[in-house]
Design a protein around this motif. Structure first.
Motif, mmCIF file in Angstrom:
data_model
loop_
_atom_site.group_PDB
_atom_site.id
_atom_site.type_symbol
_atom_site.label_atom_id
_atom_site.label_comp_id
_atom_site.label_asym_id
_atom_site.label_seq_id
_atom_site.Cartn_x
_atom_site.Cartn_y
_atom_site.Cartn_z
ATOM 1 N N SER A 175 0.840 -1.193 0.000
ATOM 2 C CA SER A 175 0.000 0.000 0.000
ATOM 3 C C SER A 175 0.881 1.252 0.000
ATOM 4 O O SER A 175 2.107 1.180 0.131
ATOM 5 N N GLN A 210 -3.220 9.246 2.337
ATOM 6 C CA GLN A 210 -4.008 8.029 2.509
ATOM 7 C C GLN A 210 -5.422 8.363 2.988
ATOM 8 O O GLN A 210 -6.414 7.802 2.495
ATOM 9 N N SER A 211 -5.533 9.286 3.930
ATOM 10 C CA SER A 211 -6.854 9.643 4.460
ATOM 11 C C SER A 211 -7.679 10.396 3.410
ATOM 12 O O SER A 211 -8.895 10.193 3.300
ATOM 13 N N ARG A 212 -7.025 11.240 2.621
ATOM 14 C CA ARG A 212 -7.754 11.990 1.600
ATOM 15 C C ARG A 212 -8.195 11.082 0.445
ATOM 16 O O ARG A 212 -9.253 11.292 -0.140
ATOM 17 N N LEU A 213 -7.371 10.086 0.130
ATOM 18 C CA LEU A 213 -7.783 9.119 -0.900
ATOM 19 C C LEU A 213 -9.025 8.359 -0.451
ATOM 20 O O LEU A 213 -9.941 8.113 -1.244
ATOM 21 N N ALA A 214 -9.066 8.004 0.833
ATOM 22 C CA ALA A 214 -10.243 7.310 1.353
ATOM 23 C C ALA A 214 -11.465 8.222 1.349
ATOM 24 O O ALA A 214 -12.584 7.784 1.057
ATOM 25 N N ALA A 215 -11.258 9.519 1.645
ATOM 26 C CA ALA A 215 -12.380 10.461 1.703
ATOM 27 C C ALA A 215 -12.880 10.852 0.319
ATOM 28 O O ALA A 215 -14.079 11.020 0.104
ATOM 29 N N GLY A 273 -12.478 9.128 -2.575
ATOM 30 C CA GLY A 273 -12.918 8.023 -3.410
ATOM 31 C C GLY A 273 -12.248 8.032 -4.772
ATOM 32 O O GLY A 273 -11.026 7.998 -4.888
ATOM 33 N N ALA A 295 -7.631 14.409 -3.992
ATOM 34 C CA ALA A 295 -6.948 13.954 -2.779
ATOM 35 C C ALA A 295 -5.517 14.495 -2.733
ATOM 36 O O ALA A 295 -5.036 14.933 -1.685
#
Length: 455
Positions: free
Chosen positions: A45, A408-413, A415, A421
């Motif tokens: 990852s 990583q957190s922005r990619l999850a937020a 989408g 992101a």
């Protein structure tokens, strides 16, 4: 202060020493365009694969504090030559690694050797140049750490275009061998200043692991953050009592070292953080290959070279604060466009932004280092050079770890909106630059001649 010319002998010495710095800093960034390739190769990852970069930087941080002691105990030239040899061997091991944990472990060994090269080389160079010539020399050789984040991805992209990832590390072998041979011939031997000085094992056991645990915790564990912070606090308490600490925290209370330190920490976070984020964006979101990514990063090197030429003319005539604040302004202007990353942002805007960032960064590093070196006795140069190198690399490792976590957190937020992101994450980079600007306003206003006259 009498000004001597920079003769051919000094330039030859500078060229050889900067070759070691170039190799070490290049290796901190050459894998930047290979991050995506390595992630696919090892099935990792973003937060896992960033350790290929962060482990190297943390190992550099671990090694740097010992550079001053090693130079005093064994001599700077011998320490430098040994570090180059170990670096070459570690590069070979990296190329032969068969798994991500093994590669990360080999990168640690590589970083331990690489961490000794810039501070030891800078101390040898500062001693050879003297206070009257160090500004002109450092303004030229100081651009190398700024060019490496550019030439690293470019070289990495070119290599991955024709060969597999191990060649990202094989490339160090001829450079390192040439550096050893030239160093034996061109770098003058220096005196062993303190062969009986004891090594601060307690301080080393607290500082380097504390930094590593703290940075690891930023990406994986709040408990590790607390533990790392406690170890660092214990190191400060120990260093204030020790006779010869591995790193003297009192340095940071002496003007202009404190604000110079802040400028270098944030510069490291901005340079290395951007060179982690931008290549990843260009490949994952913009669809460029490794070579195309490396070519698009070239303007930063062009800007750094132009800034170096300007600093070479001004470093002895213009107040450090003027140069550094101007440089931070250019870096901020160049970073602003990256907060708008997306399909609508032309490549030309990215290229111009990188040009501005490279130009601005050259106006920061050389004046800060010159300011510190001019105010030190020769015997204190190795430890000061180690402290400055530590701070720049610490900024890079912490900045990269923080930005990887934010991404990583922005990619999850976000989408599917990968570009947004990355744009969100670059607001953090811009925040780093604003912090540096606040600190730089505390640098001296006086021109170098006035400082010398007042001394």
């Amino acid at each position: 202060m009498t000004t001597r010319p920079v003769d051919a002998t000094l330039w030859r010495t500078a060229g050889v020493l900067v070759l070691g710095t170039f190799m070490a800093t290049l290796d901190g960034t050459i894998v930047a365009v290979g991050v995506d390739t390595l992630a696919d190769r090892f099935g990792a990852s973003v937060t896992d694969i960033q350790w290929v970069t962060t482990a190297y930087l943390l190992a550099v941080v671990a090694a740097v504090p010992a550079s001053g002691w090693l130079a005093a105990r064994f001599g700077g030239r011998r320490t430098w030559l040994t570090a180059v040899g170990v670096f070459v061997g570690a590069s070979l091991l990296c190329a032969l690694a068969g798994s991500l944990p093994v590669l990360v472990a080999c990168r640690v060994l590589q970083g331990l050797a690489g961490g000794l090269l810039p501070p030891t080389g800078q101390a040898l160079l500062a001693r050879a140049a003297g206070p009257d010539r160090i500004g002109r020399v450092i303004s030229v050789v100081g651009v190398v750490p700024l060019l490496s984040p550019v030439f690293g991805p470019l070289a990495g992209g070119a290599i991955l275009g024709v060969a597999d990832w191990p060649w990202l590390f094989y490339v160090n072998l001829p450079i390192g061998i040439a550096a050893v041979l030239l160093g034996l011939r061109c770098v003058p031997a220096d005196d062993v200043t303190n062969p009986r000085e004891p090594f601060d094992f307690v301080g080393a056991a607290l500082l380097s692991p504390g930094l590593a645990v703290f940075v690891y915790g930023l990406t994986d564990s709040a408990v590790a953050v607390v533990l790392g912070a406690l170890m660092l606090a214990a190191f400060v308490a120990h260093a204030l009592r020790a006779r010869t600490p591995v790193l003297d925290p009192r340095l940071f209370t002496r003007p202009p070292f404190g604000v110079a330190a802040l400028a270098l920490v944030v510069l490291g976070a901005s340079v290395f953080g951007t060179m982690f984020l931008l290549p990843l964006y260009l490949q994952r979101a913009a669809g460029l290959d490794a070579l195309g990514t490396g070519l698009l990063l070239v303007p930063q090197g062009v800007g750094a070279a132009a800034g170096s030429l300007l600093v070479n003319r001004l470093v002895d005539r213009v107040a450090p604060r003027t140069l550094v604040v101007s440089g931070i302004g250019f870096v901020a202007l160049g970073t602003a466009a990256f907060t708008q990353l997306g399909p609508g942002l032309p490549d030309a805007v990215i290229a111009v932004s990188l040009l501005l960032r490279g130009f601005g960064a050259a106006l920061i590093g050389a004046p800060v280092m010159t300011l510190v070196y001019r105010n030190l006795e020769p015997a204190h140069l190795p430890r000061a050079a180690g402290a400055l190198s530590l701070l720049n690399t610490l900024g890079g490792s912490v900045g990269t770890a923080v930005l990887a976590l934010v991404l990583q957190s922005r990619l999850a937020a976000r989408g599917a909106d990968v570009a947004a992101a990355f744009a969100d994450t670059f607001w953090w980079v811009l925040g780093f630059v604003v912090v540096a600007a606040a600190g730089a306003t505390k640098l001296p206003r006086a021109r170098p001649e006035r400082e010398s006259a007042d001394a």
